[in-house]
Design a protein around this motif. Structure first.
Motif, PDB file in Angstrom:
ATOM      1  N   HIS A 153       0.842  -1.206   0.000  1.00 52.63           N
ATOM      2  CA  HIS A 153       0.000   0.000   0.000  1.00 52.63           C
ATOM      3  C   HIS A 153       0.877   1.256   0.000  1.00 52.63           C
ATOM      4  CE1 HIS A 153      -3.640  -2.304   0.451  1.00 52.63           C
ATOM      5  NE2 HIS A 153      -3.196  -2.874   1.555  1.00 52.63           N
ATOM      6  N   GLU A 157       0.950   4.388  -2.685  1.00 53.34           N
ATOM      7  CA  GLU A 157       0.823   5.774  -2.236  1.00 53.34           C
ATOM      8  C   GLU A 157       2.041   6.597  -2.635  1.00 53.34           C
ATOM      9  OE1 GLU A 157      -0.166   6.376   1.808  1.00 53.34           O
ATOM     10  OE2 GLU A 157      -1.991   5.162   1.741  1.00 53.34           O
ATOM     11  N   ARG A 160       1.661   7.648  -6.221  1.00 58.66           N
ATOM     12  CA  ARG A 160       0.709   8.753  -6.374  1.00 58.66           C
ATOM     13  C   ARG A 160       1.327  10.063  -5.917  1.00 58.66           C
ATOM     14  NH1 ARG A 160      -3.049   4.761  -4.747  1.00 58.66           N
ATOM     15  NH2 ARG A 160      -2.926   5.384  -2.558  1.00 58.66           N
ATOM     16  N   TYR A 161       2.029  10.014  -4.786  1.00 59.89           N
ATOM     17  CA  TYR A 161       2.675  11.228  -4.305  1.00 59.89           C
ATOM     18  C   TYR A 161       3.729  11.722  -5.295  1.00 59.89           C
ATOM     19  CZ  TYR A 161       6.230  14.069  -2.125  1.00 59.89           C
ATOM     20  OH  TYR A 161       7.155  15.064  -1.899  1.00 59.89           O
ATOM     21  N   LEU A 361      -0.781  14.664   0.037  1.00 58.42           N
ATOM     22  CA  LEU A 361      -0.443  13.264  -0.213  1.00 58.42           C
ATOM     23  C   LEU A 361       0.777  12.839   0.601  1.00 58.42           C
ATOM     24  CD1 LEU A 361      -0.977  13.097  -4.093  1.00 58.42           C
ATOM     25  CD2 LEU A 361      -2.351  11.957  -2.335  1.00 58.42           C
ATOM     26  N   THR A 364      -0.341  12.108   4.138  1.00 60.33           N
ATOM     27  CA  THR A 364      -1.019  10.808   4.199  1.00 60.33           C
ATOM     28  C   THR A 364      -0.002   9.677   4.127  1.00 60.33           C
ATOM     29  OG1 THR A 364      -2.976  11.747   3.131  1.00 60.33           O
ATOM     30  CG2 THR A 364      -2.750   9.346   3.103  1.00 60.33           C
ATOM     31  N   LEU A 365       0.962   9.819   3.217  1.00 64.58           N
ATOM     32  CA  LEU A 365       2.016   8.815   3.075  1.00 64.58           C
ATOM     33  C   LEU A 365       2.801   8.679   4.372  1.00 64.58           C
ATOM     34  CD1 LEU A 365       3.754   6.906   1.326  1.00 64.58           C
ATOM     35  CD2 LEU A 365       5.037   8.915   0.559  1.00 64.58           C
ATOM     36  N   HIS A 368       0.811   6.767   7.056  1.00 67.40           N
ATOM     37  CA  HIS A 368       0.767   5.329   6.791  1.00 67.40           C
ATOM     38  C   HIS A 368       2.142   4.679   6.965  1.00 67.40           C
ATOM     39  CE1 HIS A 368      -3.148   5.841   4.256  1.00 67.40           C
ATOM     40  NE2 HIS A 368      -3.364   5.930   5.555  1.00 67.40           N
TER      41      HIS A 368
END
Length: 562
Positions: A153, A157, A160-161, A361, A364-365, A368
């Motif tokens: 995951h 991510e 995407r970042y 992002l 969020t990364l 996680h």
């Protein structure tokens, strides 16, 4: 995996050709027999530092070759594509020659490459772990990527970042460039616009220059062409000489007798063909003469056009087509610059929007990553417990960045506390000896599947341990070999017993020269070698029985895990 290793005139090895298989392979032998030399050879084959000291005494060069068989999805194939190296099948061959003069010759699939390229490919194939070296897991700069690889995951991510970050950097770079040098920006716009206008106004046509040159040659030689055509026409149909008229009379006379024999008819047909062919030629010559017109203005036009083409070629390309292609290229660049020539305020707004999106992002990364780090800490602790280091504490330590980077907002380094009451410190500095071996095996067990390295090599990482710890290390190395091919140099009988394949390395003196030989052991010779590892030089029935028991126990462990 590594399928075959060939060594020639390397250190004390005159020549060796070793076949390897999947799973776990152990190399054993007396101290000084040359086990580590084989690992040194693999290290150089993977791009390690070379030296003329590696060349066997009396030899002009040392030659190392390794053949690898890889899955079609292996990441190393992308590197080969970037290097322009063909790989039609799933086989990859590395070769490195070391010369006495200090020169290195490196090849990948037969293609000459520099040492940097060899190292880039080698790092994807071979990961060597030695007792005293700082391998990949010991480099703090690799720890963040290892954490990201641990959780798929996180990998998604991160992609995407990075897409959002690249968009932000693209806009920021354009804004910085514009603000830093508005004058150069405007000058570049003017230059491109001038060049495009110059090329487009010329209205060039592919192959135009060749046609103009041909037409110019005809005009330059107008009189010569006209005289040649006129003389030819007069020779064929002139008043003084009438070749076609005479040929027509001949044809008429022959026609009268053509039906008297086949030979006469053949002569008649040949003369008839010649008559009509020359008649057609005379008409074509006459048409050429009628169409010829001396136009001095046209010659001037052609010369001016050719001069314009010459000037454009001198500036923009070696041919008309290259000038046209250059025009298309700068037209696109001009359009991009004009599109980005919005107001500074609008550009700044776009940059801020892109930054905010990337920053969100990144946050969020980071969140996680902290969650994944907690899971990784627990997984590493389980591995360390199995290696009798249950009191050790493994920690993923975060430190934040002030600005966005290509990897986000986080810096990561692995820390460890080996014993209660001791301070926690960086993995690269705090552990030593047998502890380091176990820590590395715990980490490697977790990361071996994600890293995708073809062959993992352990060079006496079990030094300084014995008893139950030795057995735990043996089982852990065997576990790692389920995900990657493992080659292991060991002095531990427990490690040798659990291996899938066993090679014995020995040193012999022949004709006054020391050499190393490599022998794959059979079931019986393997028992004898493990007995030697258990007892030393004196092998008894008891040690042979103990060695056999070790192998049987190891087989039971592997079957249970399998």
């Amino acid at each position: 995996m590594l399928q075959e290793l060939r060594i020639k005139d390397f250190a004390i090895i005159e020549e060796a050709d070793i076949d390897f298989q999947a799973g776990m392979t152990v190399l054993t032998g007396e101290t000084g027999a040359g086990k580590s030399i084989i690992i040194d050879a693999l290290g150089l084959l993977a791009g390690g530092r070379g030296s003329v000291d590696f060349i066997r005494k009396g030899a002009a060069k040392a030659v190392l070759q390794g053949q690898f068989v890889l899955p079609a999805s292996a990441p190393v194939f992308q590197i080969l594509d970037d290097l322009g190296i063909d790989h039609e099948d799933q086989t990859l061959i590395l070769q490195r020659d070391l010369y006495q003069a200090g020169r290195n010759v490196c090849r990948i699939n037969g293609v000459l490459v520099n040492l940097t390229s060899l190292r880039k490919v080698g790092e994807m194939l071979i990961d060597i772990h030695g007792q005293n070296e700082h391998q990949s897991l010991m480099r703090p700069e690799t720890h963040l990527s290892l954490l990201d690889e641990y959780d798929h995951h996180l990998r998604d991510e991160l992609r995407r970042y990075q897409d959002a970050y690249q968009q932000y950097r693209k806009l920021k770079t354009a804004l910085d460039k514009r603000e830093a040098n508005e004058k150069e920006w405007a000058q570049r716009l003017d230059i491109l616009q001038f060049q495009l206008n110059e090329i487009e106004s010329a209205q060039l046509v592919p192959h135009e220059e060749e046609k103009l040159i041909e037409e110019k040659d005809q005009l330059d030689n107008y009189q010569t062409i006209h005289d040649a055509l006129e003389n030819s026409y007069q020779a064929l149909m002139g008043e003084n000489v009438d070749v076609i008229g005479q040929l027509g009379t001949t044809m008429d006379e022959l026609e009268k007798i053509s039906d008297l024999s086949s030979d006469l008819n053949g002569i008649y047909e040949k003369v008839s063909d010649a008559f009509y062919n020359l008649q057609d030629v005379s008409h074509e010559i006459n048409n050429q003469l009628d169409s010829m017109e001396w136009d001095e203005n046209r010659l001037d036009q052609i010369e001016q056009r050719l001069d314009l083409i010459h000037q454009l070629k001198r500036k923009y390309g070696d041919s008309v087509q290259q000038v046209i292609d250059y025009g298309q290229k700068i037209k696109q660049e001009l359009a991009e610059m004009q599109d980005s020539a919005e107001s500074s305020e609008e550009q700044e707004k776009a940059v801020k929007t892109a930054y905010d999106s990337a920053y969100k992002l990144a946050q969020t990364l980071s969140s996680h990553r902290h969650q994944a780090a907690h899971e990784l800490e627990k997984a590493i602790h389980q591995q360390l417990s199995a290696l009798y280091m249950d009191k050790a504490v493994f920690k993923v330590k975060f430190s934040g960045n002030q600005e966005l980077t290509s990897t986000g907002l986080d810096n990561v380094e692995f820390y460890i506390q080996t014993n209660p009451g001791e301070s926690m410190g960086p993995l690269a500095k705090i552990a030593s000896g047998g502890e380091l071996s176990r820590i590395m095996l715990a980490l490697k067990t977790i990361f071996s599947q994600q890293q995708g390295v073809t062959s993992i090599i352990f060079d006496e990482v079990d030094t300084g341990v014995s008893g139950r710890v030795a057995q735990a290390i043996a089982e852990k190395i065997s576990q790692i070999s389920q995900n990657s091919q493992v080659l292991c140099i060991s002095h531990l009988p427990q490690v040798a017993a659990i291996a899938d394949h066993h090679y014995f390395i020995s040193k012999k003196v022949i004709d006054g020269r020391t050499g190393t030989s490599v022998q794959k052991l059979t079931a019986q010779t393997r028992i004898r070698e493990i007995a030697r590892m258990l007892s030393g030089s004196e092998i008894t029935e008891l040690t042979l029985k103990h060695a056999d028991e070790l192998i049987q126990m190891a087989d039971q462990i592997k079957n249970k895990k399998g």
